[in-house]
Design an enzyme around this catalytic site. Sequence first.
Site, PDB file in Angstrom:
ATOM      1  N   LYS A 232       0.650  -1.040  -0.524  1.00 10.43           N
ATOM      2  CA  LYS A 232       0.094   0.258   0.005  1.00 10.43           C
ATOM      3  C   LYS A 232       0.830   1.313  -0.185  1.00 10.43           C
ATOM      4  O   LYS A 232       0.818   2.223  -0.525  1.00 10.43           O
ATOM      5  CB  LYS A 232      -0.548  -0.088   1.374  1.00 10.43           C
ATOM      6  CG  LYS A 232      -1.440   1.284   1.412  1.00 10.43           C
ATOM      7  CD  LYS A 232      -2.553   1.768   0.605  1.00 10.43           C
ATOM      8  CE  LYS A 232      -3.251   2.999   0.418  1.00 10.43           C
ATOM      9  NZ  LYS A 232      -4.374   3.432  -0.969  1.00 10.43           N
ATOM     10  N   CYS A 290      -2.252  11.250   0.248  1.00  9.73           N
ATOM     11  CA  CYS A 290      -1.760  10.168   0.191  1.00  9.73           C
ATOM     12  C   CYS A 290       0.091   9.582  -0.545  1.00  9.73           C
ATOM     13  O   CYS A 290       0.784  10.115   0.429  1.00  9.73           O
ATOM     14  CB  CYS A 290      -2.806   9.311  -0.948  1.00  9.73           C
ATOM     15  SG  CYS A 290      -3.637   9.316  -1.134  1.00  9.73           S
TER      16      CYS A 290
HETATM   17  N1  SAJ Z   1      -0.181  14.623 -10.026  1.00 14.18           N
HETATM   18  C1  SAJ Z   1       0.864  15.502 -10.990  1.00 14.18           C
HETATM   19  N2  SAJ Z   1       0.995  14.716 -12.286  1.00 14.18           N
HETATM   20  C2  SAJ Z   1       0.457  13.505 -12.248  1.00 14.18           C
HETATM   21  C3  SAJ Z   1      -0.478  13.292 -11.484  1.00 14.18           C
HETATM   22  C4  SAJ Z   1      -0.992  13.565 -10.071  1.00 14.18           C
HETATM   23  O1  SAJ Z   1       1.736  16.404 -11.151  1.00 14.18           O
HETATM   24  O2  SAJ Z   1       0.823  13.011 -13.431  1.00 14.18           O
HETATM   25  C5  SAJ Z   1      -0.052  15.850  -8.851  1.00 14.18           C
HETATM   26  C6  SAJ Z   1      -1.623  16.161  -8.470  1.00 14.18           C
HETATM   27  O3  SAJ Z   1      -1.459  17.129  -9.024  1.00 14.18           O
HETATM   28  C7  SAJ Z   1      -1.779  16.250  -7.313  1.00 14.18           C
HETATM   29  C8  SAJ Z   1      -1.276  15.220  -6.682  1.00 14.18           C
HETATM   30  O4  SAJ Z   1       0.069  14.605  -7.558  1.00 14.18           O
HETATM   31  O5  SAJ Z   1      -1.442  17.187  -6.488  1.00 14.18           O
HETATM   32  C9  SAJ Z   1      -1.902  13.709  -6.264  1.00 14.18           C
HETATM   33  O6  SAJ Z   1      -2.648  13.358  -7.178  1.00 14.18           O
HETATM   34  P1  SAJ Z   1      -3.527  12.378  -7.503  1.00 14.18           P
HETATM   35  O7  SAJ Z   1      -3.455  11.489  -9.186  1.00 14.18           O
HETATM   36  O8  SAJ Z   1      -1.970  10.978  -7.444  1.00 14.18           O
HETATM   37  O9  SAJ Z   1      -4.623  11.911  -6.665  1.00 14.18           O
HETATM   38  P2  SAJ Z   1      -4.627  10.839  -5.115  1.00 14.18           P
HETATM   39  O10 SAJ Z   1      -3.903  12.005  -4.158  1.00 14.18           O
HETATM   40  O11 SAJ Z   1      -5.382  11.042  -4.727  1.00 14.18           O
HETATM   41  O12 SAJ Z   1      -3.993   9.554  -5.176  1.00 14.18           O
HETATM   42  C10 SAJ Z   1      -5.075   8.414  -4.825  1.00 14.18           C
HETATM   43  C11 SAJ Z   1      -4.064   7.159  -4.161  1.00 14.18           C
HETATM   44  N3  SAJ Z   1      -5.097   6.540  -4.469  1.00 14.18           N
HETATM   45  C12 SAJ Z   1      -5.212   5.628  -3.095  1.00 14.18           C
HETATM   46  O13 SAJ Z   1      -4.652   5.782  -1.790  1.00 14.18           O
HETATM   47  C13 SAJ Z   1      -6.805   4.647  -2.899  1.00 14.18           C
HETATM   48  C14 SAJ Z   1      -3.480   6.939  -5.714  1.00 14.18           C
HETATM   49  O14 SAJ Z   1      -2.818   5.789  -5.277  1.00 14.18           O
HETATM   50  C15 SAJ Z   1      -3.571   6.582  -7.073  1.00 14.18           C
HETATM   51  O15 SAJ Z   1      -3.042   6.379  -7.906  1.00 14.18           O
HETATM   52  C16 SAJ Z   1      -4.280   8.709  -7.496  1.00 14.18           C
HETATM   53  O16 SAJ Z   1      -5.553   8.415  -6.414  1.00 14.18           O
HETATM   54  C17 SAJ Z   1      -5.142   7.617  -8.604  1.00 14.18           C
HETATM   55  O17 SAJ Z   1      -5.166   7.051  -9.765  1.00 14.18           O
HETATM   56  O18 SAJ Z   1      -6.184   8.097  -8.866  1.00 14.18           O
END
Ligand code: SAJ
Length: 477
Positions: A232, A290
């Site tokens: 995780k 996360c």
């Molecule tokens: N981000 C970037 N570039 C990217 C992707 C994200 O800068 O290519 C930034 C986003 O702007 C944000 C941060 O990273 O500020 C996190 O984005 P995220 O898409 O990872 O969203 P989270 O934090 O909600 O991550 C969750 C996590 N899910 C769980 O923990 C159950 C992660 O494992 C998932 O991969 C992600 O959601 C998802 O894919 O939606």
Amino acid sequence: MSQKLEDILKEKGPIKKIGVIGMGYVGIPAAALFADSDRFDHVLGFQRNSPSSGYKIDMLNRGESPLKGEEPGLEELLQKVVEAGKFECTPDFSRIAELDAVTLAIQTPFADSKALEPDFGALKEGIRNAGRYLQPSMLVVLESTITPGTTDDMARKILEEESGLVAGEDFALAHAPERVMVGRLLRNIQEHDRIVGGIDEASTDRAVELYSPVLTKGNVIPMTATAAEVTKTAENTFRDLQIAAVNQLALYCESMGINVYDVRTGIDSLKGEGITRAMLWPGAGVGGHCLTKDTYHLERGVKLGNENLDYPENAESIYVLARRVNDFMPVHMYNLTQAALQRINKDIKDSKIAMLGWAFINDSDDARNPPSEPYRDMIVDAGAEILIHDPHVLQYPDVDILKGMEEVISGSDAVVIFTGHKEYFNLKPDVIKKMTGMKTTVIIDGRNVIEPDKFIEAGFIYKGIGRGDKNGHEIIK
Ligand code: SAJ
């Protein structure tokens, strides 16, 4: 494998009555799905009758969801299982004694984002409650994101102290990390593969029995409890690392005068068995609850109780370095703002900055650990004025979030885009220029939402993350 536990579980028979401690965005959908399965007879949702969240008890017992935001299917499912008498919410933790299995879905925030120490206080209280009423043959499962080693050590110790029972002999103990995302809670639980890790084989098998019935597309992936904790935390650590890799590439491209998005397209074209590259997107930073934390859970887990790590001498963990690169991106946005203002002989300290986007993620009101916050703090510390627009975020402690774009942009020396909300993809140069009322305005694009040439040709000073091909453009009067 403990023969004693195996015999006790066989004697007990299949799991029929389940408890879920923690009626939050993880526990509520989990409890509803357990209750909806015909494999189980009854589910209790445990919620402390505290001033801040005691209201959830009555709401849930009316079949209403206390969760904010759209959760497709959840309210209907709650109505169904409450009316069928298969689910009820209670503050009476002594009823844990009635159960065959109890899961804990309690948040584990970091107490101090600087010290990066997790606050296990609420989780420990939940575990203590479970231990207080634990009976032989029960299964206890932790669903919270926890430091590797917690199930087999801290949780086991508290449960044994409180119950006088022995984990792995009298009761089963496992970790099954949640992988849900708001907006798709039910679907994630049903469709994602479920990592299930017991402190021993009998515990793992019993946890597999608990989770299999709620999976529609997903498969159960059994392993040890500590491997499940590492899975995780590492799955988010790896995502953070991938984002840091493309953020660093963006910084390189800026310094080399090229467009990172051309390079990204080029690299991403390498597709096929085992050679595909995980090219994510560069941006103004990484927020949320996360990715900003789970790396430090993993790092703590490696350090706790592992003396034999073989790693390059004095080398920093690439995962921690990735966190530093991602946390540098708001600083880079500040540096881009300063460099752009200096092109029109202005300095940040006397400027008015219009920030577009406070939320940590596009088209969402979720503002946990937003990268916009350190940028805003740096701007305020520099003595500049900053107004903040976000169409989704309603409030944030000590920060005024405005809804009127004109009010935010009027009179500003620089417009800085921090979140890729869809509202920002169709900003028009002439409209923005009219709103600022300035002869020349700076625009900084942190999420690749605007077309640089349109703004440069309209006389803006443009800077964008990764846009080394545009950041030194000629100024068009
Ligand atoms: N981000 C970037 N570039 C990217 C992707 C994200 O800068 O290519 C930034 C986003 O702007 C944000 C941060 O990273 O500020 C996190 O984005 P995220 O898409 O990872 O969203 P989270 O934090 O909600 O991550 C969750 C996590 N899910 C769980 O923990 C159950 C992660 O494992 C998932 O991969 C992600 O959601 C998802 O894919 O939606």
